[in-house]
Motif scaffolding. Structure first.
Motif, short mmCIF file in Angstrom:
data_model
loop_
_atom_site.label_atom_id
_atom_site.label_comp_id
_atom_site.label_asym_id
_atom_site.label_seq_id
_atom_site.Cartn_x
_atom_site.Cartn_y
_atom_site.Cartn_z
N SER A 61 0.86 -1.19 0.00
CA SER A 61 0.00 0.00 0.00
C SER A 61 0.89 1.23 0.00
CB SER A 61 -0.91 -0.01 1.23
OG SER A 61 -1.56 1.24 1.37
N SER A 62 0.65 2.14 -0.94
CA SER A 62 1.47 3.36 -1.05
C SER A 62 0.56 4.58 -0.96
CB SER A 62 2.24 3.39 -2.38
OG SER A 62 3.10 2.29 -2.46
N GLY A 63 0.76 5.37 0.10
CA GLY A 63 -0.08 6.54 0.32
C GLY A 63 0.40 7.76 -0.44
N PHE A 64 -0.49 8.68 -0.63
CA PHE A 64 -0.14 9.95 -1.27
C PHE A 64 -0.93 11.07 -0.60
CE2 PHE A 64 -3.56 7.97 -3.68
CZ PHE A 64 -4.51 8.98 -3.76
N GLY A 65 -0.54 12.28 -0.83
CA GLY A 65 -1.20 13.43 -0.20
C GLY A 65 -0.39 13.94 0.98
N HIS A 66 -0.53 15.22 1.26
CA HIS A 66 0.27 15.88 2.29
C HIS A 66 -0.03 15.33 3.69
CE1 HIS A 66 2.60 18.99 4.26
NE2 HIS A 66 1.54 19.31 4.99
N GLY A 67 -1.27 15.03 3.97
CA GLY A 67 -1.63 14.62 5.32
C GLY A 67 -1.66 13.13 5.55
#
Length: 403
Positions: A61-67
């Protein structure tokens, strides 16, 4: 049947006899060693990984986004996955057996030891890691939830407790009980205490000399916003769970991408693709060599039958039976094949010796060559049977009138 007339006839066709003999010799040498290599590859491919392969899969699982919070996401994902129907156990992990990539480390008995006692792979898991891998705990205990460390990228690995495979325990403490003993990762203190031993869990690297040496460490170290999960399902429900995983996790957190889901059977197939390809290629070479050798014998025998038609007819006219003619050509072929096989036996062992010196290959077992003798004798007799039968059917009257 006297051998002298047969040997006399062979001496008048030395080139053909030598060519067929050399062909048989090379076939024996190559086929014996190729079969041995295929056998090694098949044994290699059949090695148990120590993982419940039929019910287990993994994905990233690879997250994205600043928060995006990777640690909070890992906790949420583990909860979601654990409550999915059909899921038996789930754990974070940095790698799995046969995957080809992972964390290798040295294990030492003393701090600052110049050379590690042995090498091991590191599997970072939570308290459900052993159950998810399907590794069989044969001594000691599993990890407790409070022992699972929350590590940062770049942290030095200093686990207070570890679980090792039987191969590691035997290497580090031969003839002793390894439970409660202390070892050092990367030769640096503090020491880690062995609290459990599993029967087998292989490394990610299938060509490793220490492929059975694995160590479980309680903890996980996210790589940026990426995490990896291993899921073991209830028997027979793997595909059902896989079909729902991406949907469930996307509903939980849409600020990430779910990587390709791979079953452990997929991992095994990819890990041994090279061994499988080598076995297929060598098998094709064996079939080709045996076919060419058989065709060579057929061609040689057919040529000699055509050349000796008058001689065969004369022998028939003098009282030789069809069985005598058939036995003549079979005996002739047996002599040529035996000559080639004796040379081939020397070549087979010479080739094996070269493989041992050049590639650290095991020695060719002695029984391969005798079995090769029997098989090529049988092949030679089958190959010569057709031309020999044609020779035995030559009518005496027609043969005596041939020019």
């Amino acid at each position: 049947m006297e051998l002298r007339p047969i040997l006399s006839a062979l001496m008048r066709s030395k080139v053909s006899m030598i060519l067929i003999g050399v062909q048989v010799a090379l076939t024996l040498a190559i086929v014996c060693n190729a079969l041995f290599i295929i056998g090694q590859r098949l044994d290699h491919m059949r090695r148990p990984s120590g993982v419940n392969e039929s019910d287990t899969f993994l994905f990233s699982s690879s997250g994205f986004g600043h928060g995006f919070d990777p640690r909070a996401t890992i906790r949420e994902d583990l909860a979601v996955l654990a409550h999915m129907p059909g899921v038996a156990s789930v754990s974070t992990t940095n790698s799995v057996p046969m995957s080809g990539g992972g964390w290798g480390e040295g294990l030492s008995l003393k701090p600052q030891q110049k050379t590690s006692t042995t090498q091991t792979t590191i599997y970072m898991v939570n308290e459900k890691g052993l159950g998810t891998f399907g590794s069989k705990l044969i001594a000691g205990r599993d990890f407790k939830p409070e022992e699972v460390a929350d590590l940062e990228a770049g942290d030095t690995l200093r686990p207070p407790v570890i679980i090792v495979t039987q191969a590691v325990a035997d290497k580090m403490f031969p003839g002793e009980n390894a439970i409660g003993k202390q070892v050092y990762l990367s030769e640096n203190p503090p020491a880690s205490t062995i609290i459990g031993i599993v029967e087998r869990t292989q490394q990610p690297w299938m060509s490793s000399d220490t492929v059975e040496n694995s160590t479980f460490v309680p903890g996980y170290m996210p790589y940026g916003n990426s995490s990896r999960y291993l899921v073991r399902t209830e028997p027979g429900r793997r595909d059902e769970v896989i079909a729902q995983v991406e949907k469930k996790l996307s509903e939980s957190n849409s600020s990430r991408i779910i990587g390709k889901i791979r079953t452990m059977e997929d991992v095994r197939r990819d890990a041994y693709a090279g061994d499988r390809a080598m076995s297929i290629i060598l098998g094709a070479v064996i079939v080709a060599l045996l076919t060419i050798t058989a065709l060579g014998i057929v061609g040689m025998a057919s040529f000699w039958v055509a050349q000796r038609t008058r001689q065969i007819g004369t022998r028939r006219a003098l009282g030789a039976s069809k069985k005598d003619i058939l036995r003549y050509f079979q005996t002739e072929n047996f002599i040529i094949t035996t000559f080639g096989l004796l040379v081939g036996a020397v070549l087979a062992y010479a080739f094996s010796l070269w493989m041992m010196q050049s590639y650290q290959s095991p020695r060719l077992p002695w029984y391969y060559v005798p079995i090769g003798f029997v098989c090529l004798w049988a092949l030679g007799q089958l190959a010569v049977l057709g031309p020999a039968l044609r020779a035995s059917r030559v009518p005496p009257a027609v043969a005596t009138r041939s020019v």
